[in-house]
Design an enzyme around this catalytic site. Structure first.
Site, PDB file in Angstrom:
ATOM      1  N   ARG A 191       0.860  -1.183   0.000  1.00  0.00           N
ATOM      2  CA  ARG A 191       0.000   0.000   0.000  1.00  0.00           C
ATOM      3  C   ARG A 191       0.899   1.236   0.000  1.00  0.00           C
ATOM      4  O   ARG A 191       2.111   1.129   0.072  1.00  0.00           O
ATOM      5  CB  ARG A 191      -1.014   0.007   1.150  1.00  0.00           C
ATOM      6  CG  ARG A 191      -0.670  -0.644   2.438  1.00  0.00           C
ATOM      7  CD  ARG A 191       0.450  -0.001   3.219  1.00  0.00           C
ATOM      8  NE  ARG A 191       0.239   1.427   3.404  1.00  0.00           N
ATOM      9  CZ  ARG A 191       1.183   2.315   3.616  1.00  0.00           C
ATOM     10  NH1 ARG A 191       2.463   1.942   3.684  1.00  0.00           N
ATOM     11  NH2 ARG A 191       0.938   3.593   3.779  1.00  0.00           N
ATOM     12  N   GLY A 192       0.272   2.420  -0.059  1.00  0.00           N
ATOM     13  CA  GLY A 192       1.049   3.644  -0.233  1.00  0.00           C
ATOM     14  C   GLY A 192       1.126   3.929  -1.727  1.00  0.00           C
ATOM     15  O   GLY A 192       1.442   3.025  -2.521  1.00  0.00           O
ATOM     16  N   ALA A 193       0.828   5.167  -2.098  1.00  0.00           N
ATOM     17  CA  ALA A 193       0.638   5.472  -3.517  1.00  0.00           C
ATOM     18  C   ALA A 193       1.800   5.034  -4.433  1.00  0.00           C
ATOM     19  O   ALA A 193       1.567   4.337  -5.435  1.00  0.00           O
ATOM     20  CB  ALA A 193       0.360   6.964  -3.673  1.00  0.00           C
TER      21      ALA A 193
ATOM     22  N   ARG B 109      -7.816  -0.238  -6.308  1.00  0.00           N
ATOM     23  CA  ARG B 109      -8.002   0.871  -5.366  1.00  0.00           C
ATOM     24  C   ARG B 109      -8.221   2.156  -6.178  1.00  0.00           C
ATOM     25  O   ARG B 109      -7.518   2.384  -7.163  1.00  0.00           O
ATOM     26  CB  ARG B 109      -6.796   1.015  -4.423  1.00  0.00           C
ATOM     27  CG  ARG B 109      -6.642  -0.185  -3.477  1.00  0.00           C
ATOM     28  CD  ARG B 109      -5.685   0.097  -2.350  1.00  0.00           C
ATOM     29  NE  ARG B 109      -6.233   1.036  -1.383  1.00  0.00           N
ATOM     30  CZ  ARG B 109      -5.506   1.586  -0.404  1.00  0.00           C
ATOM     31  NH1 ARG B 109      -4.232   1.282  -0.280  1.00  0.00           N
ATOM     32  NH2 ARG B 109      -6.050   2.435   0.441  1.00  0.00           N
TER      33      ARG B 109
ATOM     34  N   GLN C 108      -1.564   2.878  10.091  1.00  0.00           N
ATOM     35  CA  GLN C 108      -0.316   2.850   9.312  1.00  0.00           C
ATOM     36  C   GLN C 108       0.814   3.589  10.020  1.00  0.00           C
ATOM     37  O   GLN C 108       1.982   3.262   9.825  1.00  0.00           O
ATOM     38  CB  GLN C 108      -0.539   3.473   7.920  1.00  0.00           C
ATOM     39  CG  GLN C 108      -1.367   2.633   6.975  1.00  0.00           C
ATOM     40  CD  GLN C 108      -2.821   3.021   7.012  1.00  0.00           C
ATOM     41  OE1 GLN C 108      -3.347   3.459   8.034  1.00  0.00           O
ATOM     42  NE2 GLN C 108      -3.512   2.864   5.891  1.00  0.00           N
TER      43      GLN C 108
ATOM     44  N   ASP D  93      -1.739  10.863  -1.996  1.00  0.00           N
ATOM     45  CA  ASP D  93      -2.165   9.863  -2.983  1.00  0.00           C
ATOM     46  C   ASP D  93      -2.521  10.494  -4.318  1.00  0.00           C
ATOM     47  O   ASP D  93      -2.576   9.816  -5.338  1.00  0.00           O
ATOM     48  CB  ASP D  93      -3.347   9.064  -2.445  1.00  0.00           C
ATOM     49  CG  ASP D  93      -2.897   8.215  -1.269  1.00  0.00           C
ATOM     50  OD1 ASP D  93      -2.787   8.760  -0.154  1.00  0.00           O
ATOM     51  OD2 ASP D  93      -2.588   7.038  -1.488  1.00  0.00           O
TER      52      ASP D  93
ATOM     53  N   LYS E 143      -4.340  10.377   3.266  1.00  0.00           N
ATOM     54  CA  LYS E 143      -5.018   9.550   4.278  1.00  0.00           C
ATOM     55  C   LYS E 143      -5.970  10.383   5.143  1.00  0.00           C
ATOM     56  O   LYS E 143      -5.644  11.498   5.541  1.00  0.00           O
ATOM     57  CB  LYS E 143      -3.945   8.868   5.142  1.00  0.00           C
ATOM     58  CG  LYS E 143      -4.443   7.946   6.222  1.00  0.00           C
ATOM     59  CD  LYS E 143      -5.402   6.886   5.735  1.00  0.00           C
ATOM     60  CE  LYS E 143      -4.811   6.031   4.621  1.00  0.00           C
ATOM     61  NZ  LYS E 143      -5.855   5.201   3.950  1.00  0.00           N
TER      62      LYS E 143
HETATM   63  O1  MRU Z   1      -4.378   3.495   2.411  1.00  0.00           O
HETATM   64  P1  MRU Z   1      -2.893   3.614   2.247  1.00  0.00           P
HETATM   65  O2  MRU Z   1      -2.117   3.043   3.374  1.00  0.00           O
HETATM   66  O3  MRU Z   1      -2.439   3.106   0.900  1.00  0.00           O
HETATM   67  O4  MRU Z   1      -2.665   5.178   2.259  1.00  0.00           O
HETATM   68  C1  MRU Z   1      -1.352   5.685   2.162  1.00  0.00           C
HETATM   69  C2  MRU Z   1      -1.278   7.136   2.308  1.00  0.00           C
HETATM   70  O5  MRU Z   1      -2.273   7.829   2.443  1.00  0.00           O
HETATM   71  C3  MRU Z   1       0.077   7.749   2.184  1.00  0.00           C
HETATM   72  O6  MRU Z   1       0.201   8.875   3.018  1.00  0.00           O
HETATM   73  C4  MRU Z   1       0.278   8.182   0.739  1.00  0.00           C
HETATM   74  O7  MRU Z   1       0.034   7.105  -0.120  1.00  0.00           O
HETATM   75  C5  MRU Z   1       1.630   8.701   0.488  1.00  0.00           C
HETATM   76  S1  MRU Z   1       2.799   7.405   0.449  1.00  0.00           S
HETATM   77  C6  MRU Z   1       4.331   7.977   0.083  1.00  0.00           C
END
Ligand code: MRU
Length: 375
Positions: A53-55, A90, A202, A243, A254
């Site tokens: 996960r994470g963009a 997603r 997270q 994201d 988030k």
């Molecule tokens: O739902 P997630 O854990 O995928 O959300 C991640 C976030 O919101 C991060 O802050 C965002 O992707 C930036 S990651 C470098």
């Protein structure tokens, strides 16, 4: 970055040259588990269930997922199916679509027999580029931390972050954490307030884990603590990830990020957003109106998972049976609340002209696709 002294990326190609391996983030912080992906279904499931996960990492995983899909079937029809399957995993992080478009562009005009090699090559490049970009983001963000340090030499520099925008959310370095790691490595006395980031935690599970493994001083705080800390002068700057950033600099991240930006604004605390350019979506302007906000299952809010004293991982329910819950996974912070966007090409104002001037080729490619909103 390092785990118990050994360097890891969050995702990589295994020794057989085709299997994709990654750290399973659903087991952290209690267990360090690596899992394998050998086909499209594995990659799609890994993104949807947030094993990855994470963009930026979602983008890299989708790219590798396309390479795995091509191994299974390199026809045009299969390529389209793989694109649609991965895109549906997603909805909010635009890095997913960006990576899928890059993969299609890299293979679509090639004969079938050349597509697998071209797909793996582009997926590797996307992963490597993410590392290079995040290093550049770190150097640009480091200058901000150094400036604060010059104002209060030798004193603790308090950075607040939300969710996990660390190396686990990218291929390496992280976005928000990249500058923090560099500042720490340079000997600056940096300390991180880590928002726990309900409902999936997270921050508490991932950011705290990775900062701890790198030896960065940090403190996990409940999500509602940031305003108190800011109003007492205990936060020098906030750095979060994102994201999706729109053409005018609105920031989707988030859930809870917006509230931190409001508190920062009210207290004069600089609020920075760190992002790689694939996170910018030049096809949308108004983040509130145009970015799809993922809503996830109620169990993420209604339950908590953790380790018991005797080492078992248990999930318990924390709301009354029958109480409805809502689980909006992201929110939008309007550009006016953002002090600056830390990108690989410098720290930019969160404005349409600044973004378009820094990334003209991205504006151009959005225009070519007939979807530019950058003007
Ligand atoms: O739902 P997630 O854990 O995928 O959300 C991640 C976030 O919101 C991060 O802050 C965002 O992707 C930036 S990651 C470098």
């Amino acid at each position: 970055m390092k785990v118990d002294g050994r360097h890891y990326r969050s995702i990589w190609i295994a020794a057989d040259g085709t299997t994709v391996e990654a750290i399973d983030q659903t087991h952290l912080p209690h267990r360090f588990v690596i899992f394998a992906m050998t086909g499209l279904a594995d990659a799609a499931r890994a993104i949807a269930t947030m094993q990855v996960r994470g963009a930026p990492l979602i983008g890299a995983a989708a790219a590798y997922g396309m390479a795995l899909a091509l191994r299974e079937d390199a026809s045009d029809a299969a390529l389209e199916r793989a694109y649609a399957t991965l895109l549906a995993t997603r909805p909010t992080a635009i890095n997913l679509k960006w990576a899928l478009d890059e993969m299609v562009a890299a293979v679509r005009n090639r004969p079938r027999e050349a597509r697998v090699a071209a797909g793996y090559a582009r997926a590797r490049e996307i992963a490597d580029e993410d590392v290079t970009i995040n290093e550049a983001i770190g150097r640009n963000g480091l200058a901000l931390i150094e400036a604060i340090s010059r104002r209060k030499p030798g004193e603790r520099i308090n950075v607040l972050t939300h969710c996990n925008a660390g190396w686990l959310a990218t291929v390496d370095w992280g976005t928000a954490t990249s500058a923090i790691y560099m500042a720490h490595d340079k000997g600056l006395p940096v300390h991180v307030w880590v928002d726990e980031t309900r409902p999936r935690n997270q921050g508490a599970s991932l950011t705290a884990w990775e900062l701890g493994h790198h030896g960065v001083p940090h403190t996990v705080i409940p999500d509602n603590t940031g305003g108190h800390l800011m109003s007492h002068g205990l936060v020098d700057l906030a750095i979060v990830g994102t994201d999706r950033v729109t053409a005018q600099g609105d920031v989707c991240n988030k859930i809870g990020t917006y509230l931190k930006a409001l508190a920062a604004f009210d207290n004069g605390v600089p609020f920075y957003v760190a992002l790689p350019s694939p996170t910018i979506d030049f096809t949308v302007v108004d983040g509130l109106a145009e970015i799809p906000i993922e809503q996830r299952g109620p169990e993420e809010v209604a339950t908590m998972t953790g380790r018991t004293a005797d080492g078992r991982i248990e999930t318990v329910t924390i709301v009354p049976e029958g109480s409805p819950v809502a689980n909006y996974a992201f929110d939008v912070t309007p550009a006016r609340l953002v002090t600056g966007l830390i990108t690989e090409r410098g720290v930019l104002a969160a404005t349409r002209p600044a973004l378009a001037a820094a990334f003209p080729e991205r504006v151009e490619s959005a225009k070519l696709a007939g979807r530019s909103a950058a003007g």
